[in-house]
Design a protein around this motif. Structure first.
Motif, PDB file in Angstrom:
ATOM      1  N   HIS B  79     -14.912  12.204  -4.877  1.00 54.55           N
ATOM      2  CA  HIS B  79     -15.888  13.407  -4.501  1.00 54.55           C
ATOM      3  C   HIS B  79     -15.058  14.732  -4.528  1.00 54.55           C
ATOM      4  CE1 HIS B  79     -17.278  15.823  -0.767  1.00 54.55           C
ATOM      5  NE2 HIS B  79     -18.400  15.079  -0.888  1.00 54.55           N
ATOM      6  N   PRO B 104     -22.204   7.619  -3.428  1.00 54.06           N
ATOM      7  CA  PRO B 104     -21.308   8.458  -2.631  1.00 54.06           C
ATOM      8  C   PRO B 104     -20.394   8.000  -1.733  1.00 54.06           C
ATOM      9  CG  PRO B 104     -23.728   8.903  -2.610  1.00 54.06           C
ATOM     10  CD  PRO B 104     -23.525   7.662  -3.368  1.00 54.06           C
ATOM     11  N   ALA B 105     -20.581   6.727  -1.105  1.00 55.58           N
ATOM     12  CA  ALA B 105     -19.638   6.114  -0.315  1.00 55.58           C
ATOM     13  C   ALA B 105     -18.367   5.472  -0.799  1.00 55.58           C
ATOM     14  CB  ALA B 105     -20.027   4.950   0.424  1.00 55.58           C
ATOM     15  N   VAL B 106     -18.516   5.081  -2.299  1.00 54.60           N
ATOM     16  CA  VAL B 106     -17.520   4.731  -3.095  1.00 54.60           C
ATOM     17  C   VAL B 106     -16.515   5.990  -3.337  1.00 54.60           C
ATOM     18  CG1 VAL B 106     -16.702   3.681  -5.355  1.00 54.60           C
ATOM     19  CG2 VAL B 106     -18.319   2.472  -3.748  1.00 54.60           C
ATOM     20  N   ARG B 107     -17.473   7.122  -3.715  1.00 52.84           N
ATOM     21  CA  ARG B 107     -16.619   8.202  -4.185  1.00 52.84           C
ATOM     22  C   ARG B 107     -15.890   9.117  -3.217  1.00 52.84           C
ATOM     23  NH1 ARG B 107     -21.672   8.773  -7.233  1.00 52.84           N
ATOM     24  NH2 ARG B 107     -22.597  10.378  -6.033  1.00 52.84           N
ATOM     25  N   HIS B 108     -16.383   8.621  -1.847  1.00 53.68           N
ATOM     26  CA  HIS B 108     -15.618   9.229  -0.804  1.00 53.68           C
ATOM     27  C   HIS B 108     -13.887   9.004  -0.703  1.00 53.68           C
ATOM     28  CE1 HIS B 108     -19.524  10.647   1.500  1.00 53.68           C
ATOM     29  NE2 HIS B 108     -18.602  11.772   0.904  1.00 53.68           N
ATOM     30  N   ARG B 109     -13.975   7.408  -1.103  1.00 53.46           N
ATOM     31  CA  ARG B 109     -12.725   6.806  -0.797  1.00 53.46           C
ATOM     32  C   ARG B 109     -11.804   6.540  -2.343  1.00 53.46           C
ATOM     33  NH1 ARG B 109     -10.292   6.181   3.715  1.00 53.46           N
ATOM     34  NH2 ARG B 109      -9.339   4.275   3.034  1.00 53.46           N
TER      35      ARG B 109
END
Lengths: 171, 284
Positions: B79, B104-109
Motif C-alpha cells: 500500500h 487492498p487488505a493484503v496490500r495493507h499488510r
C-alpha cells in the motif's frame, strides 16, 4: 504464551495467547465477537476483514500477537447507540445481502475504500472489493449500496456547503 | 486451519533480528507482513520452530532517495509503495505492478521485502525488480552485502539469502523518462498471475533504444526475456515489436499446473510481451 494488549471495538483487553493463534480466532473464540465470520481459510474470501489500526486486513492472515498494542475494529464496533452507520443502512436498504455471510467483510472493505476515495466510480468500487467474495453473487446490489453512501455523503456535503454560503450572505 | 505451534520472537532492531536468526539456525522463519507465510503455516506447508517477527523494526520501513537510486525499506507495505511519490516518480513500473498484487487488505499488510524473500515465481514483484535491475541489501552476522536482483532468485521459493540473513532494503535505479507497463493474465481478479510481463523501454527519436523485460511464472524463478530484449533494440513500429515479442519465451521453462500447460504459458508470454512493450512505448 505471549502477552498481548489489544483494543477491540473500543474495549481494552489483556491476554496470554499462543503465538500461532490467528486474530480471527482470538476475536471469535476468546472474545466471543462472532460477527466476524471465517469463510475460506485461504486468505481469498475476505469475509473475516476487520480494521487493524484503521486499515482493512484479513483477520485470518494476521496473528493475534501481531495485533499487540493495536486497535481493532470489527463490524460489531460500527453502530453507535444502536444507530447503524450509513454503509450498514445502505446494505440493508439496497438489498446488498442474501445469506449475509460476506457482509461484515464487504462493509469493512467498503469503509476502507470510502476513507481513501469518498467519491468512487462503479469500477473503483468493484476494484476495491476484489478481495471479498459473495457466493450468492449479490455483487450488483453491493456495488449499488456503496455508491449510494458515496452519493449521500456528497449530497449532504453540498447541502452543508450551501447552508454555509447562505449564512455568509445573510451575515 | 490452525498453524502448527512455534516459538515467537519480536526483535526491535536489525542487529537483534540477525542475532536471533543466527541463534536459531535453519529452523527459524522471518515474519514481515505475513501475507505469504501465514497461508503456508495454516496449510501446514511450513513448520518453523521459531517465527521472528520483524514487523516492528521502524528502520526497515519507508522510501528515500540515495543519489541515482531509490532505497526502499524491505518492510514498506505494498500500500505504501503504491502511494509513495518517490516510487511513482522514479520507479513507476514498481508502483503499477504493486497495485495489481492481491487485494487492498493484503496490500495493507504485505511488504515488498517479504514478497521478494518469499520468491514465489507467480509473485508479481520478483520479475519487476529483475527488469528494474534492482539490488537487494541483506544484513547477516558478517555484516551487510548487496545482491543484484539477477543473482537473488535461486530456485522455486529459494533465494540467495542465508538462514541468518535479513533482507533490509531494495535499491532501485531511478528511471525517469522510461516507459513502463506490467501486464498480467489471471483467471479471476485476485488469483496469482498465470503469466506476467514487466516491460521497461527507453525511446530515442521514434524508436526503442533499449528494452528490459521481466517474466513472471515462466520458470522456477523470475526470468528476463533476453532474446526479445535484443530484438527490440531499434524497433521503430508496432510490427517490429510484435516480431520481437515472438521470442519472449526463448530459454524459459514454464510449469504445468491445473490452470495452464507450458505451451499455453509460452503463448501468453509472447502475447503479453507485445502488449506490455507497445503500451510502455506508447505505440499501443
Amino acid at each position: 504464551m505471549t502477552h498481548i494488549s489489544v483494543t477491540v471495538d473500543g474495549t481494552a483487553y489483556e491476554d496470554d495467547v499462543e503465538p500461532r493463534l490467528l486474530l480471527v480466532h482470538y476475536l471469535r473464540d476468546r472474545l466471543g465477537l462472532t460477527g466476524t465470520p471465517i469463510g475460506c481459510d485461504t486468505s481469498n474470501c475476505g469475509a473475516c476483514t476487520v480494521e487493524l489500526d484503521g486499515a482493512s486486513v484479513k483477520s485470518c492472515t494476521v496473528l493475534a500477537v501481531q495485533a499487540d498494542g493495536c486497535e481493532v475494529t470489527t463490524v460489531q464496533g460500527l453502530a453507535r447507540d444502536g444507530e447503524w452507520t450509513p454503509l450498514q443502512r445502505a446494505f440493508h436498504e439496497r438489498h446488498a445481502l442474501q445469506c449475509g455471510y460476506c457482509t461484515p467483510g464487504m462493509i469493512m472493505a467498503a469503509r476502507d475504500l470510502l476513507r481513501e476515495n469518498p467519491r468512487p466510480s462503479s469500477d473503483e468500487v468493484r476494484k476495491a472489493l476484489e478481495g471479498n467474495l459473495c457466493r450468492c453473487t449479490g455483487y450488483q446490489n453491493i456495488v449499488r449500496a456503496v455508491l449510494a453512501v458515496a452519493e449521500e455523503t456528497s449530497a449532504s456535503e453540498r447541502q452543508s456547503a450551501q447552508g454555509q454560503s447562505a449564512q455568509e450572505v445573510t451575515a | 486451519m490452525i498453524p502448527p505451534a512455534f516459538d515467537y520472537a519480536r526483535p526491535t532492531s536489525v542487529d537483534e533480528a540477525v542475532r536471533t536468526l543466527a541463534d536459531a539456525g535453519e529452523e527459524a522463519k522471518v515474519l514481515a507482513g505475513g501475507q505469504s507465510l501465514l497461508p503456508l503455516l495454516r496449510l501446514r506447508l511450513a513448520f518453523p520452530e521459531l517465527v521472528v517477527d520483524v514487523g516492528r523494526i521502524p528502520e526497515l520501513r519507508g522510501v528515500r532517495e540515495d543519489g541515482d537510486m531509490l532505497a526502499i525499506g524491505a518492510l514498506t507495505t505494498h500500500h505504501d509503495v503504491v502511494h509513495d511519490p518517490l516510487v511513482r516518480r522514479h520507479a513507476g513500473l514498481l508502483a503499477q505492478a504493486t497495485e495489481t498484487v492481491a487485494d487492498p487488505a493484503v496490500r495493507h499488510r504485505g511488504t515488498l521485502g517479504g514478497s521478494l524473500a518469499h520468491a514465489d515465481p507467480a509473485g508479481d514483484l520478483p520479475a519487476v525488480v529483475l527488469a528494474l535491475d534492482a539490488e537487494l541489501v541483506a544484513v547477516g552476522p558478517g555484516g551487510r552485502r548487496t545482491i543484484p536482483a539477477r543473482d537473488f532468485f535461486a530456485d522455486y521459493l529459494q533465494t540467495a539469502l542465508a538462514p541468518d540473513e535479513l533482507l533490509v532494503e531494495v535499491r532501485v535505479p531511478k528511471r525517469e523518462g522510461w516507459g513502463f507497463r506490467y501486464e498480467k493474465f489471471h483467471r479471476v481478479a485476485q488469483s496469482w498471475a498465470m503469466v506476467g510481463v514487466a516491460a521497461l523501454v527507453r525511446r530515442d527519436d521514434g524508436h526503442l533504444a533499449e528494452a528490459r523485460i521481466g517474466l513472471t511464472n515462466m520458470g522456477a524463478t523470475p526470468l528476463r526475456a533476453s532474446a526479445s530484449e535484443e530484438a527490440l533494440a531499434g524497433a521503430g513500429d508496432a510490427e517490429a515489436v510484435a516480431r520481437a515479442a515472438q521470442e519472449a519465451a526463448e530459454g524459459t521453462r514454464p510449469s504445468r499446473d491445473a490452470s495452464a500447460s507450458p505451451e499455453y504459458r509460452a503463448h501468453l508470454a509472447r502475447v503479453l510481451t507485445k502488449r506490455a512493450v507497445l503500451a510502455a512505448a506508447g505505440m499501443g
